[in-house]
Design an enzyme around this catalytic site. Structure first.
Site, PDB file in Angstrom:
ATOM      1  CG  HIS A  48       5.207   0.695   2.371  1.00  0.00           C
ATOM      2  ND1 HIS A  48       4.965   1.747   2.241  1.00  0.00           N
ATOM      3  CD2 HIS A  48       4.734   0.247   3.599  1.00  0.00           C
ATOM      4  CE1 HIS A  48       3.984   2.243   2.912  1.00  0.00           C
ATOM      5  NE2 HIS A  48       3.773   0.847   4.111  1.00  0.00           N
ATOM      6  CG  HIS A  76       0.920 -12.438  -2.323  1.00  0.00           C
ATOM      7  ND1 HIS A  76       0.467 -13.262  -1.438  1.00  0.00           N
ATOM      8  CD2 HIS A  76       2.229 -12.570  -2.579  1.00  0.00           C
ATOM      9  CE1 HIS A  76       1.617 -13.826  -0.724  1.00  0.00           C
ATOM     10  NE2 HIS A  76       2.742 -13.578  -1.546  1.00  0.00           N
ATOM     11  CG  HIS A 119      -0.639   0.286   2.560  1.00  0.00           C
ATOM     12  ND1 HIS A 119      -1.209   0.741   3.639  1.00  0.00           N
ATOM     13  CD2 HIS A 119       0.986   0.380   2.833  1.00  0.00           C
ATOM     14  CE1 HIS A 119      -0.289   0.856   4.616  1.00  0.00           C
ATOM     15  NE2 HIS A 119       0.806   0.847   4.282  1.00  0.00           N
ATOM     16  CB  CYS A 127       3.163   4.847   5.187  1.00  0.00           C
ATOM     17  SG  CYS A 127       3.141   3.417   6.217  1.00  0.00           S
TER      18      CYS A 127
HETATM   19 NI    NI Z   1       2.499   0.938   5.652  1.00  0.00          NI
END
Ligand code: NI
Length: 140
Positions: free
Chosen positions: A41, A82, A16, A35
């Site tokens: 990642h 996945h 995400h 993030c």
């Molecule tokens: Ni994350």
């Protein structure tokens, strides 16, 4: 009839990225930190689904855990495992791919099917890392 809470754990790995289109790269980094990295990642997520229901006096359980596991796999885990949560997952479309939003969306996928099995969804808990987790109990 006694009421019990039962929890099934499932696992999935998914990618995400946390970001907003209307933020600059710098703003995204400010709000979402690492993030927000533009090349995605991944995490090895753990999902704990707790349902609540009366213990069936004849069978001694609330709902067969195999049935619960299959339902969670079919409706949620197979769609996430996945996959890229931002791109591939229908029930996350248009949402920021945060663990909070994921917990709410998973609740939305499971609440009615569990009700049809005679169990009330009580909690959707997601571990994103061993240090970070989210619990959602529905909007009550
Ligand atoms: Ni994350």
């Amino acid at each position: 009839m006694p009421i019990a809470y039962i929890t099934r754990r499932e696992r999935f790995s998914a990618a995400h990225r946390l970001y907003r289109d209307d933020f600059t790269e710098q703003e995204n980094f400010e709000y979402f930190g690492n993030c927000s990295h533009s090349n995605w990642h991944g995490h090895n997520f753990e999902l704990f689904v707790t349902v609540k229901g009366e213990i069936n006096p004849k069978l001694g359980f609330v709902v067969n855990l195999k049935t619960i596991s299959k339902l969670i796999k079919d409706l949620v885990v197979d769609k996430l495992d996945h996959k890229n949560i931002n791109i591939d997952v229908e029930f996350m479309r248009g949402k920021i791919a945060s663990t909070e939003n994921l917990a709410v969306a998973i609740w939305g996928e499971l609440e009615i099917p569990f009700k049809e099995l005679g169990a009330d969804l009580h909690c959707v808990k997601i571990l994103e890392t061993e240090n970070n987790s989210v619990e959602y109990f529905g909007d009550r």
